[in-house]
Write an enzyme that holds these catalytic residues in place. Structure first.
Site, mmCIF file in Angstrom:
data_model
loop_
_atom_site.group_PDB
_atom_site.id
_atom_site.type_symbol
_atom_site.label_atom_id
_atom_site.label_comp_id
_atom_site.label_asym_id
_atom_site.label_seq_id
_atom_site.Cartn_x
_atom_site.Cartn_y
_atom_site.Cartn_z
ATOM 1 N N ASN A 1 0.842 -1.197 0.000
ATOM 2 C CA ASN A 1 0.000 0.000 0.000
ATOM 3 C C ASN A 1 0.880 1.251 0.000
ATOM 4 O O ASN A 1 2.105 1.149 0.075
ATOM 5 C CB ASN A 1 -0.975 -0.019 1.186
ATOM 6 C CG ASN A 1 -0.250 0.032 2.512
ATOM 7 O OD1 ASN A 1 0.381 1.027 2.848
ATOM 8 N ND2 ASN A 1 -0.308 -1.065 3.257
ATOM 9 N N ASP B 1 -4.246 -5.981 5.113
ATOM 10 C CA ASP B 1 -5.268 -6.813 5.740
ATOM 11 C C ASP B 1 -5.219 -8.256 5.248
ATOM 12 O O ASP B 1 -5.682 -9.160 5.917
ATOM 13 C CB ASP B 1 -6.657 -6.238 5.460
ATOM 14 C CG ASP B 1 -6.932 -5.018 6.327
ATOM 15 O OD1 ASP B 1 -6.392 -4.968 7.450
ATOM 16 O OD2 ASP B 1 -7.670 -4.126 5.875
ATOM 17 N N LYS C 1 -14.434 1.611 14.959
ATOM 18 C CA LYS C 1 -13.149 0.888 14.936
ATOM 19 C C LYS C 1 -12.493 0.904 16.308
ATOM 20 O O LYS C 1 -11.950 -0.097 16.770
ATOM 21 C CB LYS C 1 -12.235 1.521 13.884
ATOM 22 C CG LYS C 1 -11.180 0.599 13.350
ATOM 23 C CD LYS C 1 -10.483 1.176 12.143
ATOM 24 C CE LYS C 1 -11.181 0.851 10.839
ATOM 25 N NZ LYS C 1 -10.471 1.336 9.667
ATOM 26 N N ILE D 1 -3.127 -7.075 14.298
ATOM 27 C CA ILE D 1 -2.060 -6.939 15.311
ATOM 28 C C ILE D 1 -2.528 -6.059 16.481
ATOM 29 O O ILE D 1 -2.314 -6.382 17.648
ATOM 30 C CB ILE D 1 -0.780 -6.341 14.679
ATOM 31 C CG1 ILE D 1 -0.346 -7.178 13.469
ATOM 32 C CG2 ILE D 1 0.340 -6.245 15.701
ATOM 33 C CD1 ILE D 1 0.784 -6.566 12.657
ATOM 34 N N ALA E 1 1.258 1.814 11.651
ATOM 35 C CA ALA E 1 1.532 1.146 10.372
ATOM 36 C C ALA E 1 0.245 0.879 9.605
ATOM 37 O O ALA E 1 -0.818 0.686 10.192
ATOM 38 C CB ALA E 1 2.247 -0.182 10.633
HETATM 39 N N1 CTP Z 1 -4.033 -2.929 12.047
HETATM 40 C C1 CTP Z 1 -3.389 -4.016 12.581
HETATM 41 N N2 CTP Z 1 -3.387 -5.210 11.914
HETATM 42 C C2 CTP Z 1 -4.030 -5.327 10.751
HETATM 43 C C3 CTP Z 1 -4.710 -4.224 10.182
HETATM 44 C C4 CTP Z 1 -4.692 -3.045 10.867
HETATM 45 O O1 CTP Z 1 -2.794 -3.907 13.658
HETATM 46 N N3 CTP Z 1 -4.013 -6.486 10.125
HETATM 47 C C5 CTP Z 1 -4.041 -1.685 12.818
HETATM 48 C C6 CTP Z 1 -3.467 -0.485 12.099
HETATM 49 O O2 CTP Z 1 -2.090 -0.326 12.371
HETATM 50 C C7 CTP Z 1 -4.276 0.654 12.700
HETATM 51 C C8 CTP Z 1 -5.616 0.020 13.007
HETATM 52 O O3 CTP Z 1 -5.380 -1.371 13.084
HETATM 53 O O4 CTP Z 1 -3.734 1.087 13.923
HETATM 54 C C9 CTP Z 1 -6.687 0.275 11.998
HETATM 55 O O5 CTP Z 1 -6.251 -0.049 10.725
HETATM 56 P P1 CTP Z 1 -7.227 0.066 9.471
HETATM 57 O O6 CTP Z 1 -6.517 -0.483 8.270
HETATM 58 O O7 CTP Z 1 -7.794 1.444 9.389
HETATM 59 O O8 CTP Z 1 -8.426 -0.852 9.926
HETATM 60 P P2 CTP Z 1 -8.782 -2.335 9.632
HETATM 61 O O9 CTP Z 1 -8.745 -3.116 10.889
HETATM 62 O O10 CTP Z 1 -7.968 -2.856 8.509
HETATM 63 O O11 CTP Z 1 -10.315 -2.183 9.214
HETATM 64 P P3 CTP Z 1 -10.944 -1.850 7.764
HETATM 65 O O12 CTP Z 1 -10.011 -2.369 6.743
HETATM 66 O O13 CTP Z 1 -12.245 -2.564 7.814
HETATM 67 O O14 CTP Z 1 -11.147 -0.357 7.696
#
Ligand code: CTP
Length: 410
Positions: free
Chosen positions: A217, A286, A344, A313, A282
Protein backbone atom coordinates in the site's frame (compact mmCIF):
# COMPACT_ATOMS: atom_id res chain seq x y z
CA UNK A 1 14.32 17.23 36.25
CA UNK A 2 15.50 17.17 39.86
CA UNK A 3 17.76 19.60 41.68
CA UNK A 4 20.51 17.09 42.53
CA UNK A 5 21.28 13.65 43.96
CA UNK A 6 18.97 12.84 46.85
CA UNK A 7 16.89 15.94 46.19
CA UNK A 8 13.43 15.38 44.70
CA UNK A 9 12.63 19.04 44.11
CA UNK A 10 12.25 19.74 40.42
CA UNK A 11 15.08 21.90 39.17
CA UNK A 12 14.43 25.05 37.21
CA UNK A 13 13.71 24.61 33.50
CA UNK A 14 16.80 25.62 31.53
CA UNK A 15 16.15 27.85 28.56
CA UNK A 16 18.83 28.71 26.07
CA UNK A 17 17.67 31.94 24.46
CA UNK A 18 19.01 32.91 21.04
CA UNK A 19 18.55 36.55 20.13
CA UNK A 20 19.09 37.56 16.52
CA UNK A 21 19.48 40.97 14.96
CA UNK A 22 16.18 42.66 14.25
CA UNK A 23 14.67 45.67 15.95
CA UNK A 24 12.52 43.36 18.13
CA UNK A 25 15.77 42.25 19.81
CA UNK A 26 15.17 45.05 22.30
CA UNK A 27 12.28 42.95 23.66
CA UNK A 28 14.70 40.15 24.58
CA UNK A 29 15.42 41.87 27.90
CA UNK A 30 11.72 41.76 28.87
CA UNK A 31 11.49 38.18 27.64
CA UNK A 32 14.37 37.12 29.91
CA UNK A 33 12.72 38.82 32.88
CA UNK A 34 9.41 37.09 32.17
CA UNK A 35 11.10 33.68 31.89
CA UNK A 36 13.06 34.21 35.11
CA UNK A 37 9.88 35.33 36.86
CA UNK A 38 8.32 32.00 35.85
CA UNK A 39 11.19 30.17 37.53
CA UNK A 40 13.37 29.43 34.49
CA UNK A 41 17.14 29.60 34.38
CA UNK A 42 18.16 31.41 31.22
CA UNK A 43 21.38 31.67 29.26
CA UNK A 44 21.53 33.92 26.24
CA UNK A 45 23.32 33.81 22.91
CA UNK A 46 23.50 37.05 20.97
CA UNK A 47 24.24 37.05 17.26
CA UNK A 48 26.69 39.66 16.04
CA UNK A 49 23.90 41.79 14.59
CA UNK A 50 21.73 41.50 17.69
CA UNK A 51 24.41 43.33 19.63
CA UNK A 52 23.51 46.44 17.65
CA UNK A 53 20.08 46.36 19.35
CA UNK A 54 20.68 44.97 22.83
CA UNK A 55 23.89 44.85 24.83
CA UNK A 56 25.49 41.71 26.25
CA UNK A 57 25.69 43.50 29.61
CA UNK A 58 21.90 43.92 29.75
CA UNK A 59 21.24 40.22 29.15
CA UNK A 60 24.13 39.07 31.37
CA UNK A 61 22.72 41.12 34.25
CA UNK A 62 19.18 39.80 33.75
CA UNK A 63 20.15 36.15 33.24
CA UNK A 64 22.93 36.07 35.83
CA UNK A 65 25.14 34.29 33.27
CA UNK A 66 27.76 35.54 30.85
CA UNK A 67 26.25 36.10 27.43
CA UNK A 68 27.74 33.94 24.69
CA UNK A 69 28.60 35.63 21.43
CA UNK A 70 31.15 33.51 19.56
CA UNK A 71 31.76 29.80 19.04
CA UNK A 72 34.93 29.84 21.08
CA UNK A 73 33.92 31.81 24.16
CA UNK A 74 35.34 35.04 25.45
CA UNK A 75 37.91 34.79 26.87
CA UNK A 76 38.68 31.74 24.67
CA UNK A 77 37.90 28.58 26.58
CA UNK A 78 39.32 25.07 26.15
CA UNK A 79 35.87 23.46 26.35
CA UNK A 80 33.63 23.22 23.29
CA UNK A 81 31.13 25.93 24.03
CA UNK A 82 28.24 24.92 21.76
CA UNK A 83 28.34 21.37 23.11
CA UNK A 84 28.37 22.61 26.71
CA UNK A 85 25.38 24.80 25.95
CA UNK A 86 23.30 22.09 24.27
CA UNK A 87 24.04 19.67 27.12
CA UNK A 88 22.89 22.28 29.59
CA UNK A 89 19.65 23.36 27.88
CA UNK A 90 16.20 21.79 28.15
CA UNK A 91 14.90 23.95 25.30
CA UNK A 92 16.31 26.31 22.69
CA UNK A 93 14.19 29.41 22.17
CA UNK A 94 15.00 31.89 19.42
CA UNK A 95 13.28 35.27 19.80
CA UNK A 96 13.33 37.28 17.71
CA UNK A 97 14.27 35.03 14.82
CA UNK A 98 15.12 37.04 11.71
CA UNK A 99 14.53 35.87 8.15
CA UNK A 100 18.24 35.18 7.94
CA UNK A 101 18.23 32.93 11.02
CA UNK A 102 15.22 30.97 9.71
CA UNK A 103 17.04 30.44 6.40
CA UNK A 104 20.25 29.31 8.08
CA UNK A 105 18.44 26.92 10.41
CA UNK A 106 16.33 25.52 7.57
CA UNK A 107 19.43 24.79 5.47
CA UNK A 108 21.60 23.52 8.32
CA UNK A 109 24.27 26.19 7.94
CA UNK A 110 26.43 26.51 11.02
CA UNK A 111 28.50 29.64 10.64
CA UNK A 112 28.06 31.27 14.04
CA UNK A 113 27.37 30.17 17.60
CA UNK A 114 23.56 30.24 17.40
CA UNK A 115 23.30 28.25 14.15
CA UNK A 116 25.91 25.76 15.40
CA UNK A 117 23.94 25.28 18.62
CA UNK A 118 20.75 24.70 16.58
CA UNK A 119 22.47 21.98 14.59
CA UNK A 120 23.89 20.30 17.68
CA UNK A 121 20.70 20.48 19.77
CA UNK A 122 18.30 17.54 19.70
CA UNK A 123 15.82 18.85 22.26
CA UNK A 124 12.73 21.00 21.72
CA UNK A 125 13.13 24.21 19.72
CA UNK A 126 10.82 27.23 19.81
CA UNK A 127 11.17 29.93 17.17
CA UNK A 128 9.47 33.33 17.32
CA UNK A 129 10.06 35.13 14.01
CA UNK A 130 9.89 38.91 13.67
CA UNK A 131 10.54 40.84 10.48
CA UNK A 132 9.07 43.15 7.91
CA UNK A 133 5.71 41.79 6.59
CA UNK A 134 7.06 41.54 3.05
CA UNK A 135 9.95 39.40 4.25
CA UNK A 136 7.57 37.28 6.34
CA UNK A 137 5.33 36.74 3.30
CA UNK A 138 8.20 35.87 0.95
CA UNK A 139 7.91 32.31 -0.39
CA UNK A 140 11.45 31.51 0.78
CA UNK A 141 10.58 32.49 4.34
CA UNK A 142 7.33 30.51 4.18
CA UNK A 143 9.23 27.49 2.98
CA UNK A 144 11.88 27.82 5.67
CA UNK A 145 9.22 28.11 8.38
CA UNK A 146 7.42 25.04 7.02
CA UNK A 147 10.69 23.08 6.99
CA UNK A 148 11.42 23.96 10.59
CA UNK A 149 7.85 22.98 11.55
CA UNK A 150 8.28 19.58 9.90
CA UNK A 151 11.48 19.07 11.83
CA UNK A 152 9.60 19.62 15.07
CA UNK A 153 10.26 23.27 15.90
CA UNK A 154 7.34 25.11 17.48
CA UNK A 155 6.74 28.32 15.55
CA UNK A 156 5.21 31.18 17.53
CA UNK A 157 3.92 33.21 14.59
CA UNK A 158 4.30 36.98 14.46
CA UNK A 159 1.27 39.19 14.92
CA UNK A 160 -0.36 41.78 12.71
CA UNK A 161 0.23 45.43 13.44
CA UNK A 162 2.30 48.52 12.77
CA UNK A 163 5.98 47.76 12.56
CA UNK A 164 9.03 49.83 13.37
CA UNK A 165 9.69 50.21 9.63
CA UNK A 166 6.31 51.94 9.18
CA UNK A 167 4.74 49.02 7.28
CA UNK A 168 1.63 47.30 8.49
CA UNK A 169 0.97 43.56 8.39
CA UNK A 170 2.09 40.31 10.00
CA UNK A 171 5.66 40.52 11.24
CA UNK A 172 5.62 41.88 14.78
CA UNK A 173 7.13 39.57 17.42
CA UNK A 174 4.44 37.47 19.11
CA UNK A 175 3.30 38.59 22.59
CA UNK A 176 5.93 37.70 25.18
CA UNK A 177 3.40 35.65 27.19
CA UNK A 178 2.89 33.37 24.18
CA UNK A 179 6.65 32.86 23.79
CA UNK A 180 7.10 32.23 27.53
CA UNK A 181 4.28 29.67 27.55
CA UNK A 182 5.75 27.79 24.57
CA UNK A 183 9.27 27.98 26.04
CA UNK A 184 8.21 26.48 29.38
CA UNK A 185 6.08 23.80 27.70
CA UNK A 186 9.04 22.90 25.48
CA UNK A 187 11.41 22.64 28.45
CA UNK A 188 8.92 20.39 30.24
CA UNK A 189 8.55 18.17 27.16
CA UNK A 190 12.31 17.58 26.97
CA UNK A 191 12.07 15.02 29.76
CA UNK A 192 8.36 14.21 30.07
CA UNK A 193 8.89 10.64 28.81
CA UNK A 194 12.20 9.99 30.56
CA UNK A 195 12.61 6.28 31.20
CA UNK A 196 9.43 5.34 29.29
CA UNK A 197 9.63 2.68 26.58
CA UNK A 198 7.53 3.54 23.53
CA UNK A 199 6.92 1.05 20.69
CA UNK A 200 5.75 2.47 17.37
CA UNK A 201 4.91 0.68 14.14
CA UNK A 202 5.14 2.56 10.86
CA UNK A 203 4.93 2.21 7.09
CA UNK A 204 3.31 -0.40 4.92
CA UNK A 205 3.71 -4.15 4.88
CA UNK A 206 4.54 -5.94 1.65
CA UNK A 207 2.97 -9.36 1.20
CA UNK A 208 4.78 -11.52 -1.36
CA UNK A 209 2.94 -12.98 -4.34
CA UNK A 210 6.08 -14.57 -5.71
CA UNK A 211 9.81 -13.70 -5.36
CA UNK A 212 9.37 -10.67 -7.64
CA UNK A 213 5.96 -9.25 -6.72
CA UNK A 214 4.02 -8.19 -3.69
CA UNK A 215 0.74 -6.73 -2.47
CA UNK A 216 1.41 -3.44 -0.66
CA UNK A 217 0.00 0.00 0.00
CA UNK A 218 0.97 3.67 -0.29
CA UNK A 219 1.95 4.33 3.32
CA UNK A 220 5.26 6.29 3.50
CA UNK A 221 5.89 5.73 7.22
CA UNK A 222 6.12 9.49 7.88
CA UNK A 223 3.45 9.61 10.58
CA UNK A 224 4.94 6.76 12.62
CA UNK A 225 8.46 8.13 12.17
CA UNK A 226 7.28 11.53 13.42
CA UNK A 227 5.79 9.89 16.53
CA UNK A 228 9.04 8.03 17.15
CA UNK A 229 11.08 11.24 16.78
CA UNK A 230 8.77 13.22 19.05
CA UNK A 231 8.81 10.52 21.75
CA UNK A 232 12.58 10.29 21.58
CA UNK A 233 12.87 14.09 21.93
CA UNK A 234 10.82 13.77 25.15
CA UNK A 235 13.32 11.34 26.61
CA UNK A 236 11.61 8.03 25.75
CA UNK A 237 13.41 4.85 24.74
CA UNK A 238 11.83 4.16 21.37
CA UNK A 239 11.49 0.97 19.35
CA UNK A 240 10.37 1.74 15.81
CA UNK A 241 9.12 -1.31 13.91
CA UNK A 242 8.75 -0.35 10.28
CA UNK A 243 7.83 -1.90 6.99
CA UNK A 244 9.60 -1.07 3.69
CA UNK A 245 10.08 2.72 3.55
CA UNK A 246 12.44 5.12 1.82
CA UNK A 247 12.71 7.74 4.60
CA UNK A 248 15.55 7.92 7.14
CA UNK A 249 14.79 6.82 10.70
CA UNK A 250 15.02 9.51 13.36
CA UNK A 251 18.19 9.78 15.37
CA UNK A 252 18.46 7.80 18.60
CA UNK A 253 15.67 5.26 18.13
CA UNK A 254 16.02 1.50 17.91
CA UNK A 255 14.71 0.35 14.53
CA UNK A 256 13.42 -3.07 13.56
CA UNK A 257 12.92 -3.40 9.80
CA UNK A 258 10.24 -5.88 8.76
CA UNK A 259 8.51 -6.69 5.50
CA UNK A 260 5.31 -8.60 6.08
CA UNK A 261 2.41 -8.32 8.52
CA UNK A 262 3.47 -11.57 10.17
CA UNK A 263 6.98 -10.19 10.77
CA UNK A 264 5.53 -6.94 12.09
CA UNK A 265 3.25 -8.88 14.40
CA UNK A 266 6.19 -10.73 15.93
CA UNK A 267 8.31 -7.60 16.36
CA UNK A 268 5.46 -5.60 17.92
CA UNK A 269 4.58 -8.37 20.39
CA UNK A 270 8.24 -8.50 21.38
CA UNK A 271 8.48 -4.69 21.84
CA UNK A 272 5.17 -4.61 23.72
CA UNK A 273 6.61 -6.87 26.40
CA UNK A 274 8.33 -3.86 27.95
CA UNK A 275 6.66 -0.84 26.30
CA UNK A 276 4.41 1.43 28.36
CA UNK A 277 3.09 3.03 25.17
CA UNK A 278 2.25 1.11 22.00
CA UNK A 279 1.30 3.00 18.85
CA UNK A 280 0.13 1.12 15.74
CA UNK A 281 0.65 3.72 13.04
CA UNK A 282 1.53 1.15 10.37
CA UNK A 283 -0.74 0.48 7.42
CA UNK A 284 -0.78 -3.28 7.84
CA UNK A 285 -1.99 -5.20 4.80
CA UNK A 286 -5.27 -6.81 5.74
CA UNK A 287 -4.64 -9.78 3.46
CA UNK A 288 -1.73 -11.74 2.09
CA UNK A 289 -1.52 -14.04 -0.91
CA UNK A 290 -2.23 -17.60 0.09
CA UNK A 291 0.95 -19.66 -0.11
CA UNK A 292 3.21 -17.29 -2.15
CA UNK A 293 4.75 -19.00 -5.17
CA UNK A 294 8.37 -20.03 -4.83
CA UNK A 295 9.05 -19.20 -8.47
CA UNK A 296 8.06 -16.18 -10.45
CA UNK A 297 4.56 -16.63 -11.83
CA UNK A 298 4.56 -16.37 -15.63
CA UNK A 299 2.11 -14.28 -17.57
CA UNK A 300 -1.22 -16.01 -17.80
CA UNK A 301 -4.58 -14.63 -18.47
CA UNK A 302 -6.92 -14.50 -16.68
CA UNK A 303 -5.23 -14.87 -13.34
CA UNK A 304 -6.76 -14.67 -9.92
CA UNK A 305 -4.96 -14.28 -6.66
CA UNK A 306 -6.22 -15.95 -3.54
CA UNK A 307 -5.83 -13.80 -0.43
CA UNK A 308 -6.10 -14.88 3.17
CA UNK A 309 -6.67 -12.48 6.07
CA UNK A 310 -3.74 -11.27 8.15
CA UNK A 311 -4.02 -11.19 11.94
CA UNK A 312 -5.23 -7.91 13.44
CA UNK A 313 -2.06 -6.94 15.31
CA UNK A 314 -3.64 -4.04 17.17
CA UNK A 315 -6.52 -6.14 18.46
CA UNK A 316 -4.03 -8.81 19.55
CA UNK A 317 -1.90 -6.27 21.40
CA UNK A 318 -5.00 -4.97 23.18
CA UNK A 319 -5.98 -8.51 24.15
CA UNK A 320 -2.47 -9.07 25.57
CA UNK A 321 -2.31 -5.61 27.21
CA UNK A 322 0.08 -5.35 30.14
CA UNK A 323 -0.81 -3.44 33.30
CA UNK A 324 -0.25 0.30 32.88
CA UNK A 325 0.07 0.08 29.10
CA UNK A 326 -1.46 2.74 26.83
CA UNK A 327 -2.35 1.53 23.33
CA UNK A 328 -3.07 3.80 20.39
CA UNK A 329 -4.45 2.84 17.00
CA UNK A 330 -4.80 4.61 13.69
CA UNK A 331 -7.56 4.36 11.11
CA UNK A 332 -7.13 5.15 7.45
CA UNK A 333 -10.52 6.05 6.05
CA UNK A 334 -11.80 7.43 2.77
CA UNK A 335 -15.44 8.02 3.81
CA UNK A 336 -17.72 8.32 6.87
CA UNK A 337 -14.57 9.06 8.85
CA UNK A 338 -15.97 9.79 12.31
CA UNK A 339 -18.59 7.07 12.30
CA UNK A 340 -16.17 4.41 11.08
CA UNK A 341 -13.38 5.53 13.38
CA UNK A 342 -15.60 5.46 16.46
CA UNK A 343 -16.75 1.95 15.59
CA UNK A 344 -13.15 0.89 14.94
CA UNK A 345 -11.96 2.16 18.31
CA UNK A 346 -14.74 0.26 20.02
CA UNK A 347 -14.00 -2.88 18.06
CA UNK A 348 -10.25 -2.83 18.61
CA UNK A 349 -10.39 -1.68 22.26
CA UNK A 350 -7.47 0.76 22.08
CA UNK A 351 -7.28 3.83 24.34
CA UNK A 352 -7.04 6.47 21.62
CA UNK A 353 -7.57 6.25 17.89
CA UNK A 354 -6.25 8.67 15.30
CA UNK A 355 -8.45 8.73 12.24
CA UNK A 356 -6.82 9.76 9.04
CA UNK A 357 -8.64 10.98 5.97
CA UNK A 358 -6.52 9.45 3.23
CA UNK A 359 -8.70 10.66 0.37
CA UNK A 360 -7.81 14.39 0.51
CA UNK A 361 -4.81 15.88 -1.28
CA UNK A 362 -2.03 17.24 0.96
CA UNK A 363 -2.99 15.02 3.88
CA UNK A 364 -2.70 11.35 4.75
CA UNK A 365 -0.50 8.96 2.74
CA UNK A 366 2.83 10.30 1.43
CA UNK A 367 2.11 13.90 2.55
CA UNK A 368 4.11 15.93 5.08
CA UNK A 369 0.94 17.29 6.66
CA UNK A 370 -1.99 15.48 8.14
CA UNK A 371 -5.55 16.32 9.04
CA UNK A 372 -6.75 13.85 11.64
CA UNK A 373 -9.65 13.35 14.01
CA UNK A 374 -8.80 12.01 17.44
CA UNK A 375 -11.25 9.57 18.98
CA UNK A 376 -10.56 10.09 22.66
CA UNK A 377 -10.77 7.69 25.59
CA UNK A 378 -14.49 8.32 25.99
CA UNK A 379 -15.11 7.77 22.29
CA UNK A 380 -15.61 11.46 21.48
CA UNK A 381 -14.44 12.78 18.12
CA UNK A 382 -12.10 15.76 18.14
CA UNK A 383 -11.16 17.13 14.71
CA UNK A 384 -7.65 18.62 14.56
CA UNK A 385 -6.65 21.17 11.93
CA UNK A 386 -4.26 20.38 9.07
CA UNK A 387 -0.72 20.51 10.48
CA UNK A 388 2.73 18.97 9.98
CA UNK A 389 2.85 15.30 10.96
CA UNK A 390 5.41 16.13 13.63
CA UNK A 391 2.91 18.45 15.29
CA UNK A 392 0.21 15.78 15.11
CA UNK A 393 2.74 13.55 16.88
CA UNK A 394 3.40 16.14 19.60
CA UNK A 395 -0.31 16.66 20.21
CA UNK A 396 -0.88 12.94 20.36
CA UNK A 397 1.89 12.53 22.95
CA UNK A 398 0.34 15.39 24.94
CA UNK A 399 -2.80 13.23 25.11
CA UNK A 400 -0.96 10.01 25.91
CA UNK A 401 1.03 11.43 28.82
CA UNK A 402 -1.96 12.06 31.15
CA UNK A 403 -3.18 8.50 30.49
CA UNK A 404 0.24 7.19 31.49
CA UNK A 405 0.15 9.26 34.67
CA UNK A 406 -3.28 7.79 35.55
CA UNK A 407 -1.92 4.27 35.13
CA UNK A 408 1.21 3.85 37.17
CA UNK A 409 3.72 1.31 35.92
CA UNK A 410 3.42 -2.05 37.68
N1 CTP B 1 -4.03 -2.93 12.05
C1 CTP B 1 -3.39 -4.02 12.58
N2 CTP B 1 -3.39 -5.21 11.91
C2 CTP B 1 -4.03 -5.33 10.75
C3 CTP B 1 -4.71 -4.22 10.18
C4 CTP B 1 -4.69 -3.04 10.87
O1 CTP B 1 -2.79 -3.91 13.66
N3 CTP B 1 -4.01 -6.49 10.12
C5 CTP B 1 -4.04 -1.69 12.82
C6 CTP B 1 -3.47 -0.49 12.10
O2 CTP B 1 -2.09 -0.33 12.37
C7 CTP B 1 -4.28 0.65 12.70
C8 CTP B 1 -5.62 0.02 13.01
O3 CTP B 1 -5.38 -1.37 13.08
O4 CTP B 1 -3.73 1.09 13.92
C9 CTP B 1 -6.69 0.27 12.00
O5 CTP B 1 -6.25 -0.05 10.72
P1 CTP B 1 -7.23 0.07 9.47
O6 CTP B 1 -6.52 -0.48 8.27
O7 CTP B 1 -7.79 1.44 9.39
O8 CTP B 1 -8.43 -0.85 9.93
P2 CTP B 1 -8.78 -2.34 9.63
O9 CTP B 1 -8.74 -3.12 10.89
O10 CTP B 1 -7.97 -2.86 8.51
O11 CTP B 1 -10.32 -2.18 9.21
P3 CTP B 1 -10.94 -1.85 7.76
O12 CTP B 1 -10.01 -2.37 6.74
O13 CTP B 1 -12.24 -2.56 7.81
O14 CTP B 1 -11.15 -0.36 7.70
Amino acid sequence: MTAGPGDDRPRAPRILLGVSGGIAAYKAAELVRALVREGAEVRAILTRRAEAFVTPLTLATLTGHPVERTEFGEPPSPSILHIDLVRWADALVVAPATGNVLARFARGLADDLLSTVYLAFDGPVVVAPAMNPRMWDHPETRENVARLGHRGAVIVPPEEGFLACGDEGAGRLAPLEAIVAEALAAARRSSSLDGVHVAVSAGPTFEPIDPARFVGNRSSGRMGFAIAAAARARGARVTLVHGPVTITPPWGVETVAVRTALEMREAMHEAARTARVVVMAAAVADHRPAGPAERKISRKEPWSLELVPNPDILAELVAARRPGQVIVGFAAETHDLVERAKAKKQRKGCDLLVANDVSGAGSGFEADDNRVTLIDEQGRAEPWPLMPKRQVAERLLDRIEPLLAERPAP
